[in-house]
Write a protein that holds these residues in place. Structure first.
Motif, PDB file in Angstrom:
ATOM      1  N   MET A 139      62.741 -85.211  -9.900  1.00 52.50           N
ATOM      2  CA  MET A 139      63.266 -86.576  -9.834  1.00 52.50           C
ATOM      3  C   MET A 139      63.551 -87.138 -11.232  1.00 52.50           C
ATOM      4  SD  MET A 139      63.616 -87.027  -6.683  1.00 52.50           S
ATOM      5  CE  MET A 139      64.079 -88.737  -6.729  1.00 52.50           C
ATOM      6  N   ARG A 140      62.680 -86.837 -12.196  1.00 57.34           N
ATOM      7  CA  ARG A 140      62.932 -87.287 -13.583  1.00 57.34           C
ATOM      8  C   ARG A 140      64.199 -86.629 -14.126  1.00 57.34           C
ATOM      9  NH1 ARG A 140      57.484 -86.453 -14.135  1.00 57.34           N
ATOM     10  NH2 ARG A 140      57.760 -84.654 -15.474  1.00 57.34           N
ATOM     11  N   LEU A 141      64.361 -85.333 -13.845  1.00 56.82           N
ATOM     12  CA  LEU A 141      65.563 -84.637 -14.304  1.00 56.82           C
ATOM     13  C   LEU A 141      66.818 -85.237 -13.683  1.00 56.82           C
ATOM     14  CD1 LEU A 141      64.457 -80.884 -14.247  1.00 56.82           C
ATOM     15  CD2 LEU A 141      64.801 -82.358 -16.244  1.00 56.82           C
ATOM     16  N   LYS A 142      66.751 -85.605 -12.426  1.00 55.49           N
ATOM     17  CA  LYS A 142      67.897 -86.226 -11.750  1.00 55.49           C
ATOM     18  C   LYS A 142      68.286 -87.521 -12.454  1.00 55.49           C
ATOM     19  CE  LYS A 142      69.403 -87.950  -7.289  1.00 55.49           C
ATOM     20  NZ  LYS A 142      69.055 -88.258  -5.914  1.00 55.49           N
ATOM     21  N   THR A 143      67.303 -88.354 -12.777  1.00 54.56           N
ATOM     22  CA  THR A 143      67.564 -89.611 -13.488  1.00 54.56           C
ATOM     23  C   THR A 143      68.185 -89.343 -14.857  1.00 54.56           C
ATOM     24  OG1 THR A 143      65.757 -90.694 -12.323  1.00 54.56           O
ATOM     25  CG2 THR A 143      66.494 -91.716 -14.385  1.00 54.56           C
ATOM     26  N   LEU A 144      67.631 -88.376 -15.588  1.00 50.81           N
ATOM     27  CA  LEU A 144      68.177 -88.033 -16.909  1.00 50.81           C
ATOM     28  C   LEU A 144      69.611 -87.528 -16.815  1.00 50.81           C
ATOM     29  CD1 LEU A 144      65.083 -86.299 -18.541  1.00 50.81           C
ATOM     30  CD2 LEU A 144      66.111 -88.491 -19.194  1.00 50.81           C
ATOM     31  N   ARG A 145      69.915 -86.680 -15.815  1.00 53.11           N
ATOM     32  CA  ARG A 145      71.294 -86.183 -15.640  1.00 53.11           C
ATOM     33  C   ARG A 145      72.252 -87.334 -15.393  1.00 53.11           C
ATOM     34  NH1 ARG A 145      68.627 -82.440 -12.632  1.00 53.11           N
ATOM     35  NH2 ARG A 145      69.248 -83.410 -10.672  1.00 53.11           N
ATOM     36  N   GLU A 146      71.846 -88.289 -14.569  1.00 56.00           N
ATOM     37  CA  GLU A 146      72.700 -89.441 -14.273  1.00 56.00           C
ATOM     38  C   GLU A 146      72.949 -90.268 -15.533  1.00 56.00           C
ATOM     39  OE1 GLU A 146      70.465 -91.253 -11.121  1.00 56.00           O
ATOM     40  OE2 GLU A 146      71.246 -89.850  -9.616  1.00 56.00           O
ATOM     41  N   GLU A 147      71.910 -90.472 -16.352  1.00 53.29           N
ATOM     42  CA  GLU A 147      72.065 -91.235 -17.597  1.00 53.29           C
ATOM     43  C   GLU A 147      72.995 -90.516 -18.571  1.00 53.29           C
ATOM     44  OE1 GLU A 147      68.079 -91.839 -19.044  1.00 53.29           O
ATOM     45  OE2 GLU A 147      67.576 -93.220 -17.412  1.00 53.29           O
ATOM     46  N   ILE A 148      72.836 -89.216 -18.705  1.00 49.07           N
ATOM     47  CA  ILE A 148      73.695 -88.432 -19.601  1.00 49.07           C
ATOM     48  C   ILE A 148      75.136 -88.465 -19.112  1.00 49.07           C
ATOM     49  CG2 ILE A 148      74.220 -86.083 -20.397  1.00 49.07           C
ATOM     50  CD1 ILE A 148      71.114 -85.668 -20.480  1.00 49.07           C
ATOM     51  N   HIS A 149      75.325 -88.341 -17.798  1.00 55.14           N
ATOM     52  CA  HIS A 149      76.670 -88.366 -17.229  1.00 55.14           C
ATOM     53  C   HIS A 149      77.368 -89.693 -17.550  1.00 55.14           C
ATOM     54  CE1 HIS A 149      79.891 -87.259 -14.505  1.00 55.14           C
ATOM     55  NE2 HIS A 149      79.845 -88.496 -14.040  1.00 55.14           N
ATOM     56  N   GLU A 150      76.662 -90.795 -17.390  1.00 47.63           N
ATOM     57  CA  GLU A 150      77.245 -92.108 -17.683  1.00 47.63           C
ATOM     58  C   GLU A 150      77.570 -92.250 -19.169  1.00 47.63           C
ATOM     59  OE1 GLU A 150      78.492 -94.574 -15.779  1.00 47.63           O
ATOM     60  OE2 GLU A 150      78.172 -93.026 -14.265  1.00 47.63           O
ATOM     61  N   GLU A 151      76.683 -91.763 -20.021  1.00 50.38           N
ATOM     62  CA  GLU A 151      76.906 -91.851 -21.467  1.00 50.38           C
ATOM     63  C   GLU A 151      78.116 -91.023 -21.895  1.00 50.38           C
ATOM     64  OE1 GLU A 151      74.445 -90.659 -25.462  1.00 50.38           O
ATOM     65  OE2 GLU A 151      73.339 -91.595 -23.813  1.00 50.38           O
ATOM     66  N   MET A 152      78.332 -89.899 -21.238  1.00 49.58           N
ATOM     67  CA  MET A 152      79.427 -88.993 -21.613  1.00 49.58           C
ATOM     68  C   MET A 152      80.744 -89.319 -20.902  1.00 49.58           C
ATOM     69  SD  MET A 152      78.167 -87.181 -23.946  1.00 49.58           S
ATOM     70  CE  MET A 152      79.523 -86.051 -24.139  1.00 49.58           C
ATOM     71  N   ARG A 153      80.717 -90.207 -19.923  1.00 51.53           N
ATOM     72  CA  ARG A 153      81.926 -90.514 -19.130  1.00 51.53           C
ATOM     73  C   ARG A 153      83.161 -90.820 -19.971  1.00 51.53           C
ATOM     74  NH1 ARG A 153      82.537 -91.381 -13.954  1.00 51.53           N
ATOM     75  NH2 ARG A 153      80.375 -91.857 -13.502  1.00 51.53           N
ATOM     76  N   PRO A 154      83.060 -91.568 -21.087  1.00 55.67           N
ATOM     77  CA  PRO A 154      84.269 -91.847 -21.884  1.00 55.67           C
ATOM     78  C   PRO A 154      84.917 -90.586 -22.476  1.00 55.67           C
ATOM     79  CG  PRO A 154      82.486 -93.327 -22.515  1.00 55.67           C
ATOM     80  CD  PRO A 154      81.901 -92.306 -21.590  1.00 55.67           C
ATOM     81  N   PHE A 155      84.187 -89.500 -22.529  1.00 54.43           N
ATOM     82  CA  PHE A 155      84.712 -88.274 -23.137  1.00 54.43           C
ATOM     83  C   PHE A 155      85.266 -87.283 -22.121  1.00 54.43           C
ATOM     84  CE2 PHE A 155      81.305 -89.993 -25.781  1.00 54.43           C
ATOM     85  CZ  PHE A 155      82.017 -90.252 -26.938  1.00 54.43           C
ATOM     86  N   PHE A 156      85.117 -87.592 -20.828  1.00 55.43           N
ATOM     87  CA  PHE A 156      85.598 -86.698 -19.775  1.00 55.43           C
ATOM     88  C   PHE A 156      87.107 -86.845 -19.632  1.00 55.43           C
ATOM     89  CE2 PHE A 156      81.312 -87.178 -17.391  1.00 55.43           C
ATOM     90  CZ  PHE A 156      80.725 -86.269 -18.235  1.00 55.43           C
ATOM     91  N   ASN A 157      87.765 -85.767 -19.365  1.00 55.10           N
ATOM     92  CA  ASN A 157      89.194 -85.789 -19.077  1.00 55.10           C
ATOM     93  C   ASN A 157      89.387 -85.822 -17.563  1.00 55.10           C
ATOM     94  OD1 ASN A 157      90.660 -85.921 -21.394  1.00 55.10           O
ATOM     95  ND2 ASN A 157      90.754 -83.698 -21.700  1.00 55.10           N
ATOM     96  N   GLU A 158      89.074 -86.947 -16.960  1.00 52.00           N
ATOM     97  CA  GLU A 158      89.201 -87.081 -15.507  1.00 52.00           C
ATOM     98  C   GLU A 158      90.560 -87.673 -15.192  1.00 52.00           C
ATOM     99  OE1 GLU A 158      85.844 -89.376 -14.248  1.00 52.00           O
ATOM    100  OE2 GLU A 158      84.436 -87.765 -14.664  1.00 52.00           O
ATOM    101  N   GLU A 159      91.312 -86.941 -14.432  1.00 50.62           N
ATOM    102  CA  GLU A 159      92.658 -87.424 -14.057  1.00 50.62           C
ATOM    103  C   GLU A 159      92.789 -87.455 -12.572  1.00 50.62           C
ATOM    104  OE1 GLU A 159      95.792 -85.425 -16.149  1.00 50.62           O
ATOM    105  OE2 GLU A 159      94.542 -85.248 -17.903  1.00 50.62           O
TER     106      GLU A 159
END
Length: 159
Positions: A139-159
């Motif tokens: 559960m802690r890892l899940k929370t950390l993954r979500e936080e990292i994903h949000e922090e990195m979102r501006p760098f994703f090439n999502e189209e």
């Protein structure tokens, strides 16, 4: 009684598993991890599963060609359709009595139906103090993954 939330493989590392340094190739170890984790997830889900996350692979020590390999996989958390699997890889020489831990990681699978849509899995409930701690870890890892994903979102090439 055999536990359906755990899987263990044992086999011998082969000469074809070698890397340029004369040890077992990390990619081969990752294949073993995936095979054991998939078997564990599929057994628990009773349906086809797809890998959605592999993380925290930690290689502690090299594995020698010709050693006995043990790959242990266990469910440590379930969501509505996800199954979190902890995998540990051990090896030992034939003359050694004890396995030595070489690698570990967490893999998350999602159970899917025949159309590839997520399907519900039965919940896993920890029974021992160790299993409770492992589920808390998941559960802690899940929370950390979500936080990292949000922090990195501006760098994703999502189209």
């Amino acid at each position: 009684m055999e536990s359906l939330h755990k899987t263990s493989f044992q086999f011998i590392s082969e000469p074809s598993d070698v890397n340029f340094g004369g040890k077992v190739h990390g990619g081969v170890v990752m294949k073993w991890i995936d095979q054991a984790a998939y078997t564990c997830a599929r057994t628990w889900a009773e349906s086809y599963c797809v890998t959605v996350y592999v993380g925290g692979i930690r290689f502690y020590k090299p594995i020698n060609i010709g050693e006995v390999i043990k790959v242990d996989a266990a469910v440590i958390h379930t969501g509505s359709s996800s199954i979190h699997i902890m995998v540990e890889v051990y090896s030992r020489g034939f003359s050694d009595q004890k396995f030595d831990k070489k690698t570990h990681c967490i893999i998350i699978f999602v159970a899917v139906d025949e159309n590839g849509n997520p399907r519900k899995v039965k919940p896993w409930t920890p029974q021992t103090d160790q299993e409770i701690k492992l589920e808390e870890y998941a559960m802690r890892l899940k929370t950390l993954r979500e936080e990292i994903h949000e922090e990195m979102r501006p760098f994703f090439n999502e189209e």
